[in-house]
Scaffold this motif. Sequence first.
Motif, PDB file in Angstrom:
ATOM      1  N   ALA A   1       0.831  -1.210   0.000  1.00 33.24           N
ATOM      2  CA  ALA A   1       0.000   0.000   0.000  1.00 33.24           C
ATOM      3  C   ALA A   1       0.859   1.251   0.000  1.00 33.24           C
ATOM      4  N   PHE A   2       1.901   1.262   0.826  1.00 31.63           N
ATOM      5  CA  PHE A   2       2.781   2.434   0.851  1.00 31.63           C
ATOM      6  C   PHE A   2       3.488   2.620  -0.482  1.00 31.63           C
ATOM      7  N   CYS A   3       4.024   1.546  -1.051  1.00 34.31           N
ATOM      8  CA  CYS A   3       4.756   1.655  -2.310  1.00 34.31           C
ATOM      9  C   CYS A   3       3.872   2.189  -3.426  1.00 34.31           C
ATOM     10  N   ILE A   4       2.634   1.687  -3.501  1.00 31.12           N
ATOM     11  CA  ILE A   4       1.716   2.147  -4.542  1.00 31.12           C
ATOM     12  C   ILE A   4       1.343   3.605  -4.311  1.00 31.12           C
ATOM     13  N   GLN A   5       1.075   3.961  -3.063  1.00 25.92           N
ATOM     14  CA  GLN A   5       0.708   5.347  -2.785  1.00 25.92           C
ATOM     15  C   GLN A   5       1.851   6.306  -3.084  1.00 25.92           C
ATOM     16  N   PHE A   6       3.077   5.916  -2.744  1.00 26.86           N
ATOM     17  CA  PHE A   6       4.208   6.806  -3.004  1.00 26.86           C
ATOM     18  C   PHE A   6       4.432   6.973  -4.503  1.00 26.86           C
ATOM     19  N   LEU A   7       4.267   5.884  -5.261  1.00 26.89           N
ATOM     20  CA  LEU A   7       4.354   6.000  -6.721  1.00 26.89           C
ATOM     21  C   LEU A   7       3.291   6.968  -7.235  1.00 26.89           C
ATOM     22  N   GLY A   8       2.080   6.846  -6.710  1.00 28.28           N
ATOM     23  CA  GLY A   8       1.023   7.766  -7.101  1.00 28.28           C
ATOM     24  C   GLY A   8       1.330   9.199  -6.733  1.00 28.28           C
ATOM     25  N   LEU A   9       1.989   9.398  -5.582  1.00 27.09           N
ATOM     26  CA  LEU A   9       2.333  10.758  -5.163  1.00 27.09           C
ATOM     27  C   LEU A   9       3.378  11.378  -6.084  1.00 27.09           C
ATOM     28  N   LEU A  10       4.286  10.572  -6.608  1.00 26.71           N
ATOM     29  CA  LEU A  10       5.250  11.096  -7.579  1.00 26.71           C
ATOM     30  C   LEU A  10       4.518  11.602  -8.825  1.00 26.71           C
ATOM     31  N   ILE A  11       3.525  10.839  -9.279  1.00 24.11           N
ATOM     32  CA  ILE A  11       2.741  11.267 -10.439  1.00 24.11           C
ATOM     33  C   ILE A  11       1.899  12.493 -10.089  1.00 24.11           C
ATOM     34  N   GLU A  12       1.323  12.478  -8.883  1.00 19.38           N
ATOM     35  CA  GLU A  12       0.511  13.627  -8.439  1.00 19.38           C
ATOM     36  C   GLU A  12       1.338  14.897  -8.417  1.00 19.38           C
ATOM     37  N   ARG A  13       2.572  14.789  -7.918  1.00 21.58           N
ATOM     38  CA  ARG A  13       3.409  15.990  -7.823  1.00 21.58           C
ATOM     39  C   ARG A  13       3.822  16.466  -9.206  1.00 21.58           C
ATOM     40  N   TRP A  14       4.059  15.532 -10.147  1.00 23.46           N
ATOM     41  CA  TRP A  14       4.327  15.943 -11.531  1.00 23.46           C
ATOM     42  C   TRP A  14       3.120  16.707 -12.085  1.00 23.46           C
ATOM     43  N   SER A  15       1.943  16.169 -11.839  1.00 24.71           N
ATOM     44  CA  SER A  15       0.732  16.824 -12.332  1.00 24.71           C
ATOM     45  C   SER A  15       0.533  18.188 -11.691  1.00 24.71           C
ATOM     46  N   PHE A  16       0.872  18.301 -10.405  1.00 27.21           N
ATOM     47  CA  PHE A  16       0.736  19.579  -9.719  1.00 27.21           C
ATOM     48  C   PHE A  16       1.530  20.660 -10.434  1.00 27.21           C
ATOM     49  N   PHE A  17       2.763  20.340 -10.816  1.00 24.08           N
ATOM     50  CA  PHE A  17       3.585  21.320 -11.519  1.00 24.08           C
ATOM     51  C   PHE A  17       3.091  21.530 -12.946  1.00 24.08           C
ATOM     52  N   ALA A  18       2.696  20.450 -13.614  1.00 23.07           N
ATOM     53  CA  ALA A  18       2.259  20.562 -15.005  1.00 23.07           C
ATOM     54  C   ALA A  18       0.950  21.341 -15.138  1.00 23.07           C
ATOM     55  N   GLU A  19       0.112  21.305 -14.105  1.00 22.04           N
ATOM     56  CA  GLU A  19      -1.177  21.993 -14.158  1.00 22.04           C
ATOM     57  C   GLU A  19      -1.034  23.509 -14.208  1.00 22.04           C
ATOM     58  N   ALA A  20       0.076  24.020 -13.669  1.00 15.87           N
ATOM     59  CA  ALA A  20       0.246  25.472 -13.592  1.00 15.87           C
ATOM     60  C   ALA A  20       0.520  26.036 -14.987  1.00 15.87           C
ATOM     61  N   ARG A  21      -0.313  26.941 -15.431  1.00 13.56           N
ATOM     62  CA  ARG A  21      -0.174  27.550 -16.754  1.00 13.56           C
ATOM     63  C   ARG A  21       0.475  28.924 -16.604  1.00 13.56           C
ATOM     64  N   HIS A  22       1.761  28.973 -16.943  1.00 13.29           N
ATOM     65  CA  HIS A  22       2.496  30.229 -16.836  1.00 13.29           C
ATOM     66  C   HIS A  22       1.974  31.207 -17.888  1.00 13.29           C
TER      67      HIS A  22
END
Length: 325
Positions: A294-315
């Motif tokens: 569960a931790f490994c899957i969640q941490f992998l998801g958090l890496l993707i979530e954090r990528w999306s967090f940065f990608a969502e920002a429209r400069h």
Amino acid sequence: MHPAFSVIFLTTLIGAGQGLYLAMVTGQLYAIARFLPAQSEHFYALGSLVALLLLGAGLAASFFHLGRPERAWRAIAMWRTSWLSREVIVLPIVMVLVFAYGMAHWLNWTRPLFQLGEALQVDLTLLLGVLGTLASLALFICTAMIYAAVRFLQEWHTPFTVTNFLFLGTASGFMLAAAYSAYLGNPLVTFYGTWAVILTLAGLVSRLAHLHRNARLKPKSTPQTAIGVRHATLVQKAQGATGGSFNTREFFHGQSQSLVERLRVLYLVLVFPVPILLIGLSYLSASSSLPIIAFCIQFLGLLIERWSFFAEARHPQNLYYQSVA
């Protein structure tokens, strides 16, 4: 924005490290209140060591996005106005307190220093735990405010940025505490797993609210304001630099919108329902491996979530530099 992988690993690793440390302190407080069985000093010491390693790994990752790493110490100079400077100051403080907390447990420095009320005896570990908790919460705020304070990036400039960093970081830390307990065969798996589920659900509410808000945003800038032309219809034919430039590389992730949307669905599944389901199944089956998965899957998801967090920002500069006919 262009997501730098060093920043992705920095924010997720230190978030998990802070969360694990907070989990250790929470377990100790519950044990003091006799809501949980007392654990060995080595349990808290080894848990603190893992938290310290995560914090150290996050600090090391931060150097990979610096142009001149040897000048990193200068980042503290603007602490009066810069949240980045404050993060640079608070992170080592948290690491020192985590190290001291773990060492105090390892060396069994648990002799009471003073007493509060009729029953609460305060020893060095408890004192360090409280100080470390306050410092960890301050670090969550400093890290999140680096992005939430950027007014012209509307996707980040919201309190949801702070709540996301806080809930997702602590959820991953408590999930790791459940995995750590399961690995040791410790009975606190249920305690940490339950808290991990609660924090994960809080993170889900915060992240969905954040996504809903961002979907309703109306850009303050337009192609007309970007180039100073008031014509009702403008069609961009070039990206602003024929051979590419800093502007075309650093302020746009370079991926299609369909990929961004697919990754959003993926992290929403990996971070939230899957770990919760696995924790629930571990209760039913008494499995020692499911909390770790569960931790490994969640941490992998958090890496993707954090990528999306940065990608969502429209400069706003992308209105001029990024579109290609």
